[in-house]
Scaffold this motif. Structure first.
Motif, mmCIF file in Angstrom:
data_model
loop_
_atom_site.group_PDB
_atom_site.id
_atom_site.type_symbol
_atom_site.label_atom_id
_atom_site.label_comp_id
_atom_site.label_asym_id
_atom_site.label_seq_id
_atom_site.Cartn_x
_atom_site.Cartn_y
_atom_site.Cartn_z
ATOM 1 N N ALA A 115 0.831 -1.201 0.000
ATOM 2 C CA ALA A 115 0.000 0.000 0.000
ATOM 3 C C ALA A 115 0.869 1.255 0.000
ATOM 4 O O ALA A 115 0.556 2.251 -0.669
ATOM 5 C CB ALA A 115 -0.923 -0.006 1.211
ATOM 6 N N SER A 132 -5.350 1.641 -1.112
ATOM 7 C CA SER A 132 -4.355 1.425 -0.060
ATOM 8 C C SER A 132 -4.978 0.602 1.062
ATOM 9 O O SER A 132 -5.956 1.032 1.680
ATOM 10 C CB SER A 132 -3.867 2.781 0.469
ATOM 11 O OG SER A 132 -3.180 2.649 1.691
ATOM 12 N N ALA A 135 -2.010 0.400 5.208
ATOM 13 C CA ALA A 135 -0.693 1.020 5.005
ATOM 14 C C ALA A 135 -0.051 1.387 6.340
ATOM 15 O O ALA A 135 -0.677 2.057 7.172
ATOM 16 C CB ALA A 135 -0.819 2.256 4.127
#
Length: 267
Positions: A115, A132, A135
């Motif tokens: 991500a 994402s 992350a």
């Protein structure tokens, strides 16, 4: 030999054990001119992204390129001399491969370190959108991780406990590689203002690897993104891309992509 030395030697032995099997290799699924670059996490392999990738190809017709990052999918000791810049170059090469295959709309999606790479790519290139997943802007035990370049002399390998570690990822990894991960994260934070494409941020709320405020930090730093969505996954841990949770990720992703496409008048 004392217990500390025994543990270190055991981890060194584990670091030489290969996980180089067919399922952990990168894969490419031919489809339409909408492409998806899928990037796995730190110590993981493309196998972790396989279920979502195959559904995107089979049910949506997307072309999918699920890459293998340098130092991964072989033996953990291979991470010892890998730079964070190599991971960025791996991601750039995967994106370029989709472009060369004729993909005119490219979605970048990654889990964990993947991500981070997806967000960095979105600051450099102009993808159709970015997804994402978990992350790691803020990580538990971050002071220890930040000091990894000093700790590596005393603890050359670190143990990683994951639901699929050893099967589709490393059970141990070089402590030195954590310093490269931290450099990648810092670069990501510094790059977020350069992102302008739509971004979906997915964060499990029972993550014991990544501090969940990472998601809100990313959201707040995406100052030049008009279309950004923060999705919380209730009751999920860090490895949220497998099984039923992976199905939820698929639904979140495709819903976000469809909403954006409708706004663009594409569907």
């Amino acid at each position: 030999m004392n217990r500390v030395s025994q543990r270190i030697n055991r981890k060194k032995h584990m670091a030489r054990e290969s996980i180089h099997v067919e399922e952990n290799r990168p894969f490419y699924l031919e489809g339409s001119d909408t492409g998806v670059l899928m990037i796995h996490g730190f110590t993981a392999t493309p196998a972790n992204m396989r279920d979502i990738a195959y559904r995107l190809n089979r049910e949506r017709g997307y072309t999918v390129n699920s890459i293998l990052l340098s130092g991964h999918g072989t033996a953990a000791e291979a991470l010892s001399n890998v730079s964070y810049r190599q991971w960025i170059n791996d991601a750039l090469a995967g994106y370029e491969q989709l472009q060369k295959k004729g993909c005119t709309r490219i979605i970048v999606a990654g889990h964990s370190m993947g991500a981070i790479l997806s967000l960095i790519l979105s600051s450099i290139l102009s993808p159709y959108c970015c997804v994402s997943i978990a992350a790691p802007i803020k990580i538990y035990n971050q002071p220890i991780i930040s000091g990894s370049r000093y700790l590596k002399k005393f603890y050359p390998y670190h143990t990683y406990r994951s639901p699929r570690a050893g099967e589709h990822g490393y059970q141990v990894f070089p402590t030195a590689s954590l310093a490269q991960l931290m450099r990648l994260i810092r670069l990501c934070v510094d790059s977020l203002e350069q992102v302008s494409c739509p971004v979906q941020i997915i964060q499990p709320d029972k993550d014991h690897t990544v501090k969940i405020r990472s998601a809100t930090i990313i959201h707040s730093l995406l100052r030049n993104v008009d279309n950004k969505q923060l999705v919380w996954m209730p009751g999920c841990g860090h490895v949220c891309i497998l099984g039923e949770n992976g199905d939820k990720i698929y639904d979140y992703m495709t819903g976000f992509i469809d909403d954006f496409a409708k706004k663009e008048g594409l569907i």
